[in-house]
Motif scaffolding. Structure first.
Motif, mmCIF file in Angstrom:
data_model
loop_
_atom_site.group_PDB
_atom_site.id
_atom_site.type_symbol
_atom_site.label_atom_id
_atom_site.label_comp_id
_atom_site.label_asym_id
_atom_site.label_seq_id
_atom_site.Cartn_x
_atom_site.Cartn_y
_atom_site.Cartn_z
ATOM 1 N N ILE A 122 0.816 -1.214 0.000
ATOM 2 C CA ILE A 122 0.000 0.000 0.000
ATOM 3 C C ILE A 122 0.855 1.272 0.000
ATOM 4 C CG2 ILE A 122 -0.246 -0.062 2.520
ATOM 5 C CD1 ILE A 122 -3.016 1.095 2.182
ATOM 6 N N GLN A 123 1.964 1.234 0.735
ATOM 7 C CA GLN A 123 2.817 2.427 0.784
ATOM 8 C C GLN A 123 3.336 2.791 -0.597
ATOM 9 O OE1 GLN A 123 3.011 -0.029 2.894
ATOM 10 N NE2 GLN A 123 2.822 0.798 4.962
ATOM 11 N N PHE A 124 3.626 1.763 -1.394
ATOM 12 C CA PHE A 124 4.137 2.023 -2.737
ATOM 13 C C PHE A 124 3.036 2.569 -3.644
ATOM 14 C CE2 PHE A 124 8.032 -1.048 -2.745
ATOM 15 C CZ PHE A 124 8.589 -0.295 -1.730
ATOM 16 N N LEU A 125 1.843 2.088 -3.450
ATOM 17 C CA LEU A 125 0.736 2.592 -4.258
ATOM 18 C C LEU A 125 0.562 4.089 -4.005
ATOM 19 C CD1 LEU A 125 -1.788 1.805 -6.127
ATOM 20 C CD2 LEU A 125 -3.085 2.027 -4.028
ATOM 21 N N VAL A 126 0.545 4.445 -2.751
ATOM 22 C CA VAL A 126 0.340 5.837 -2.376
ATOM 23 C C VAL A 126 1.494 6.709 -2.864
ATOM 24 C CG1 VAL A 126 0.157 7.385 -0.410
ATOM 25 C CG2 VAL A 126 -1.070 5.218 -0.404
ATOM 26 N N LYS A 127 2.682 6.157 -2.775
ATOM 27 C CA LYS A 127 3.876 6.926 -3.097
ATOM 28 C C LYS A 127 4.105 7.062 -4.597
ATOM 29 C CE LYS A 127 8.400 6.684 -0.905
ATOM 30 N NZ LYS A 127 9.157 5.784 -0.008
ATOM 31 N N TYR A 128 3.849 6.007 -5.338
ATOM 32 C CA TYR A 128 4.309 5.985 -6.725
ATOM 33 C C TYR A 128 3.203 5.955 -7.779
ATOM 34 C CZ TYR A 128 8.817 4.944 -4.605
ATOM 35 O OH TYR A 128 9.962 4.996 -3.857
ATOM 36 N N PHE A 129 1.947 5.969 -7.338
ATOM 37 C CA PHE A 129 0.862 5.895 -8.322
ATOM 38 C C PHE A 129 -0.089 7.075 -8.173
ATOM 39 C CE2 PHE A 129 2.484 1.682 -8.313
ATOM 40 C CZ PHE A 129 2.149 1.096 -9.521
ATOM 41 N N LYS A 130 -0.718 7.411 -9.297
ATOM 42 C CA LYS A 130 -1.769 8.428 -9.260
ATOM 43 C C LYS A 130 -3.028 7.822 -9.849
ATOM 44 C CE LYS A 130 0.649 12.821 -9.504
ATOM 45 N NZ LYS A 130 2.003 12.351 -9.904
ATOM 46 N N LYS A 131 -4.142 8.206 -9.247
ATOM 47 C CA LYS A 131 -5.420 7.743 -9.774
ATOM 48 C C LYS A 131 -5.705 8.472 -11.078
ATOM 49 C CE LYS A 131 -8.991 5.176 -8.812
ATOM 50 N NZ LYS A 131 -10.309 5.663 -8.393
ATOM 51 N N LYS A 132 -6.046 7.694 -12.104
ATOM 52 C CA LYS A 132 -6.402 8.315 -13.370
ATOM 53 C C LYS A 132 -7.684 7.652 -13.849
ATOM 54 C CE LYS A 132 -4.277 9.695 -17.691
ATOM 55 N NZ LYS A 132 -3.225 9.466 -18.648
ATOM 56 N N ASP A 133 -8.786 8.370 -13.761
ATOM 57 C CA ASP A 133 -10.112 7.794 -13.964
ATOM 58 C C ASP A 133 -10.259 6.544 -13.105
ATOM 59 O OD1 ASP A 133 -10.578 9.839 -15.843
ATOM 60 O OD2 ASP A 133 -9.578 8.653 -17.392
ATOM 61 N N GLU A 134 -10.558 5.425 -13.743
ATOM 62 C CA GLU A 134 -10.729 4.221 -12.927
ATOM 63 C C GLU A 134 -9.422 3.442 -12.763
ATOM 64 O OE1 GLU A 134 -13.384 3.172 -10.935
ATOM 65 O OE2 GLU A 134 -13.691 5.285 -11.415
ATOM 66 N N SER A 135 -8.351 3.936 -13.356
ATOM 67 C CA SER A 135 -7.083 3.200 -13.290
ATOM 68 C C SER A 135 -6.081 3.928 -12.405
ATOM 69 C CB SER A 135 -6.475 3.066 -14.678
ATOM 70 O OG SER A 135 -7.394 2.530 -15.571
ATOM 71 N N TRP A 136 -4.939 3.283 -12.247
ATOM 72 C CA TRP A 136 -3.836 3.857 -11.504
ATOM 73 C C TRP A 136 -2.640 3.949 -12.440
ATOM 74 C CZ3 TRP A 136 -4.407 5.238 -6.324
ATOM 75 C CH2 TRP A 136 -5.601 4.791 -5.704
ATOM 76 N N GLN A 137 -2.018 5.111 -12.451
ATOM 77 C CA GLN A 137 -0.856 5.260 -13.328
ATOM 78 C C GLN A 137 0.405 5.430 -12.503
ATOM 79 O OE1 GLN A 137 -0.663 8.585 -16.171
ATOM 80 N NE2 GLN A 137 0.194 7.090 -17.613
ATOM 81 N N ILE A 138 1.415 4.698 -12.892
ATOM 82 C CA ILE A 138 2.682 4.790 -12.178
ATOM 83 C C ILE A 138 3.355 6.111 -12.540
ATOM 84 C CG2 ILE A 138 4.113 3.544 -13.866
ATOM 85 C CD1 ILE A 138 5.246 2.054 -11.264
ATOM 86 N N ASP A 139 4.002 6.672 -11.550
ATOM 87 C CA ASP A 139 4.662 7.970 -11.650
ATOM 88 C C ASP A 139 5.578 8.089 -12.869
ATOM 89 O OD1 ASP A 139 4.649 10.005 -9.467
ATOM 90 O OD2 ASP A 139 6.748 10.036 -10.094
ATOM 91 N N SER A 140 5.602 9.288 -13.462
ATOM 92 C CA SER A 140 6.431 9.462 -14.655
ATOM 93 C C SER A 140 7.920 9.277 -14.325
ATOM 94 C CB SER A 140 6.196 10.832 -15.273
ATOM 95 O OG SER A 140 6.452 11.832 -14.325
ATOM 96 N N SER A 141 8.307 9.572 -13.094
ATOM 97 C CA SER A 141 9.725 9.399 -12.739
ATOM 98 C C SER A 141 10.108 7.919 -12.820
ATOM 99 C CB SER A 141 9.995 9.940 -11.347
ATOM 100 O OG SER A 141 9.339 9.153 -10.380
ATOM 101 N N LEU A 142 9.169 7.048 -12.474
ATOM 102 C CA LEU A 142 9.454 5.614 -12.568
ATOM 103 C C LEU A 142 9.369 5.136 -14.008
ATOM 104 C CD1 LEU A 142 7.691 5.018 -9.341
ATOM 105 C CD2 LEU A 142 9.701 3.674 -9.849
ATOM 106 N N ARG A 143 8.401 5.698 -14.735
ATOM 107 C CA ARG A 143 8.307 5.314 -16.141
ATOM 108 C C ARG A 143 9.592 5.698 -16.858
ATOM 109 N NH1 ARG A 143 3.539 8.229 -18.218
ATOM 110 N NH2 ARG A 143 3.112 8.877 -16.078
ATOM 111 N N GLY A 144 10.189 6.796 -16.432
ATOM 112 C CA GLY A 144 11.437 7.243 -17.047
ATOM 113 C C GLY A 144 12.627 6.344 -16.723
#
Ligand SMILES: C[S@@+](CC[C@H](N)C(=O)[O-])C[C@H]1O[C@@H](n2cnc3c(N)ncnc32)[C@H](O)[C@@H]1O
Lengths: 121, 285
Positions: free
Chosen positions: B166-188
């Motif tokens: 859960i800590q990682f979800l809160v830290k590294y993801f953003k809610k986008k509509d019904e989905s969760w998107q991983i942070d752009s810093s991680l995508r990079g």
């Protein structure tokens, strides 16, 4: 055998959770609101709590804050279980002392995965 | 029911293209997974799909191959390998690369990217230790569809619940509509590329740490050993290979040997020089 307290005001959800948790090898107890759960915990702390967010009398988050103040109250692994899935809600739950969270509706696979993740299985 | 010669045709094609072995008792899988492909192309049956493929329809053959792969993956799958990565393998690799300060990690058969991103999150969590280091994570897969998903870094509620603390979800993801998107810093931090493990791997370069999990299980023995052999050539003598819970090198390839007391992790055998001695498996990409 590990014990899990199921706290939810919906009888149906408690039944579903109970069935899954029994299959996973847990002993279960049930409470229909935070107050009942708190009274049970004062007598006997479970290994885990599956905790609903919105409940009458005492909400999940209030129960959790009180639970963590009990002697030994930091022991039980608390898995929050909610339909609210925005980050603020989840953050609030973590701050109050939740170990994990599950978004409703859940199934046996998710419960098993989460309980494994927190080291109960 | 699929005609025997159609079954044989599909089985042969799948084995050649992706390594996937389909035995007659798994024929139902062809039916269930190819029916949507047929529907999408307005073909009435799998027989029609095969007929069209026999006429050398490359894009259909591709879709069929993709439809037949199992893409299931989740964050921090099996937990333990990621602990081993953080606590044992990464420190060891860092110690031996102290001068170069550069590490390359490969998630081979990365599917929708959960494995690669799990590693990226662990690296982020250990950013202090890694200050001044250059760490590259490459995810490869044969499925273009999965790679698109991986690049977007978008996951459903169900997917983020599986294995992600859960800590990682809160830290590294953003809610986008019904989905969760991983942070752009991680995508990079992760680069995704289409690559077939049966093909020549040299173009990918050399990797200090390789995760090749839950893909060899779909291959037959000779294919497994060929792929393992090819992977070994992309690793320095002190590199590490992680395999899935149901996979091993034992009895399949003598280029790797188990790391003592580290289940699922392998290192190169003394004799397995990382030189490109033998001919590559496929005919290039
Ligand atoms: C079950 S997933 C494993 C994902 C991830 N490694 C894990 O352990 O969770 C298997 C993946 O292997 C890919 N795959 C199958 N055959 C392949 C091949 N010949 N080359 C590259 N990828 C392949 C599939 O597209 C699929 O995404």
């Amino acid at each position: 055998m590990k014990s899990c307290l199921i706290v939810d005001d919906s009888k149906v959800i408690r039944m579903v959770a109970k069935k899954i948790l029994h299959e996973l090898g847990f002993n279960t107890e049930e409470a229909e609101d935070g107050q009942v759960a708190y009274d049970l915990c004062k007598k006997n702390l479970p290994d885990a709590v599956l905790l609903d967010w919105n409940m009458p009398v005492m909400s999940g988050i209030d129960f959790l804050r009180e639970l963590r103040k009990l002697p030994g109250g930091d022991g039980p692994v608390v898995v929050f279980c909610t339909t609210e899935n925005d980050i603020e809600h989840i953050q609030e739950a973590i701050l109050a002392g939740a170990n994990e969270y599950i978004m409703k509706p859940f199934d046996s696979e998710i419960l098993q995965a989460k309980f494994t993740q927190v080291g109960l299985l | 029911m699929l005609r025997p010669d159609d079954f044989d045709y599909l089985a042969k094609l799948l084995k050649e293209r992706s390594g996937l072995v389909i035995t007659p008792d798994k024929a139902y899988l062809l039916e269930s997974r190819l029916t949507p492909v047929a529907r999408q192309r307005n073909l009435k049956s799998i027989e029609e799909v095969v007929a069209k493929m026999r006429g050398r329809d490359e894009s259909l053959a591709r879709d069929v191959t993709e439809a037949m792969t199992t893409n299931e993956s989740f964050f921090f799958r099996d937990t333990k390998p990621f602990d081993q990565f953080r606590d044992t393998v990464l420190p060891q690799v860092m110690a031996s690369r102290a001068a170069k300060k550069s590490i390359r990690i490969w998630s081979a058969a990365c599917s929708s990217g959960q494995e690669a991103y799990s590693l990226a999150m662990l690296l982020k969590e250990n950013a202090a230790r890694l200050a001044g280091w250059h760490v590259e994570i490459i995810g490869t897969d044969i499925s273009v569809e999965m790679l698109e998903k991986a690049k977007a870094g978008l996951y459903s509620q169900f997917e983020v619940q599986r294995g992600l603390p859960i800590q990682f979800l809160v830290k590294y993801f953003k809610k986008k509509d019904e989905s969760w998107q991983i942070d752009s810093s991680l995508r990079g931090m992760v680069q995704f590329r289409e690559w077939n493990l049966l093909h020549e791997l040299r173009g990918l370069g050399s990797f200090d740490i390789v995760f090749c999990r839950n893909v060899l299980i779909y291959f037959d023995q000779p294919t497994k050993s060929r792929v393992l052999e090819n992977i070994s050539r992309q690793m320095p003598p002190d590199g590490f290979l992680f395999l899935g819970g149901a996979e091993t090198v034992l009895g399949i390839s003598d280029r790797f040997k188990p790391v003592p007391n580290q289940r699922g992790i392998y290192c190169l055998s003394a004799g397995a020089a990382p030189a490109a001695a033998t001919a590559p498996v496929g005919a290039g990409r």
